[in-house]
Scaffold this motif. Structure first.
Motif: not given
Ligand SMILES: C[S@@+](CC[C@H](N)C(=O)[O-])C[C@H]1O[C@@H](n2cnc3c(N)ncnc32)[C@H](O)[C@@H]1O
Length: 302
Positions: A89, A112, A114, A116, A119, A137, A139-140, A161, A163, A176, A178, A210
């Motif tokens: 990865y 919470m 996740a 793309p 992790k 998540d 998105d994505r 959903k 979080s 992790d 946003p 969150l």
């Molecule tokens: C830093 S990125 C996560 C990266 C991921 N953990 C990785 O290691 O590949 C933050 C994520 O939080 C998501 N996000 C934002 N608001 C959210 C919410 N209310 N509930 C769940 N996820 C959310 C975003 O869509 C984004 O994908």
């Protein structure tokens, strides 16, 4: 040697970084070099077998704890068969050091935020595809599912959903969050000018919601890892300070080294505002200290 390219930053952010980082010039220079890193996916291949396969293709590697730095490659590493087979990865070195901070307590883990899946897939790897990872998540989701499938992860359930409305309890929760992403300027130089203070406060508000939901869902004797790839204290130490003042939690100190260097303690008095002394236990990966992306990490325990 890299040049410190100040011209592209917003002035107010340069002023902030000058105060935050006493070795300001080396911070700016470090933002001009990026290391391409890969994490080996031991669900599918050993580190040594992956090394051999990539070296046979002429890729020059440097070993790091969870994978390799790509020093030289004649082709894009994302298009080689080993990537498509899910043997690795593409992930920053700081980012791949976050999940191993967990002491896994039971067979259920919540991620919470996740997508793309960098992790999430590492959690499953460490759990050896046993137990269950609940990955949320908003998105994505397609990218998350694709990565889960590509890496051969079989113990993960994905939920589209929000979080902030998490309603399942666990002893290991990853948040992790946003964030404005100023820690990844070396990967995405547009972050030098694309974010504003309003964005920081927008993210802080969401991060608090969150974190509150994560703490509510954390079982006694559990641990929640909060991390961001932002350099901004408002998204990091301030969020943890707020949680310490409002919930029945403590912090566990993370003691680890990366590239032979200890992580930097959380800032206790960013921009002159004194925070709870506990925030010292939070840690930072910094571009000019560890030669990684800037990451903030805190382990919240109940
Ligand atoms: C830093 S990125 C996560 C990266 C991921 N953990 C990785 O290691 O590949 C933050 C994520 O939080 C998501 N996000 C934002 N608001 C959210 C919410 N209310 N509930 C769940 N996820 C959310 C975003 O869509 C984004 O994908």
């Amino acid at each position: 040697m890299e040049e410190a390219r100040t011209g592209e930053y917003k002035k107010e952010f340069l002023d902030r970084y000058r105060i935050l980082f006493k070795d300001f010039n080396s911070f700016l220079k470090a933002n001009e070099r990026e290391n391409l890193c890969i994490r080996v996916n031991t669900l599918k291949i050993s580190k040594e077998k992956l090394r051999k396969r990539l070296e046979d293709r002429g890729v020059i590697l440097e070993e790091i704890e969870y994978g390799f730095k790509i020093l030289k490659s004649a082709f894009s590493i994302s298009s080689c068969p080993e990537h498509l087979f899910g043997y690795f990865y593409i992930q920053g070195e700081a980012e791949m050091n976050i999940v191993p901070f967990f002491k896994f307590k039971e067979k259920l883990v919540i991620d919470m935020c996740a997508s793309p899946g960098g992790k999430t897939t590492q959690i499953s790897e460490i759990m050896k595809n046993k137990g269950v990872v609940l990955a949320f998540d908003v998105d994505r989701i397609e990218a998350l599912k694709n990565n889960i499938q590509r890496l051969g992860v079989e113990n993960c359930v994905v939920f589209k959903k929000d979080s902030t409305k998490l309603d399942i309890e666990a002893k290991n929760i990853l948040l992790d969050a946003p964030c404005t992403g100023s820690g990844i300027i070396r990967k995405d130089p547009t972050r030098k000018y694309s974010r504003s203070m309003n964005d920081i406060y927008f993210c802080q508000n969401l991060q608090k919601k969150l974190l509150e939901a994560g703490i509510r869902s954390l079982k006694t004797d559990g641990e929640l890892i909060y991390c961001t790839c932002s350099l901004e204290p408002e998204e990091n130490e301030h969020v943890i300070d707020w949680a310490l003042k409002n919930f029945d939690i403590t912090l566990e100190e993370i003691t680890t080294t990366i590239n032979g260097k200890k992580l930097v303690d959380g800032f206790q008095k960013p921009f002159g505002k004194r925070l709870d002394g506990e925030v010292k236990k939070c840690k930072r990966f910094l571009p000019h200290v560890h030669d990684t992306h800037g990451m903030f990490v805190a382990k919240v325990v109940k």
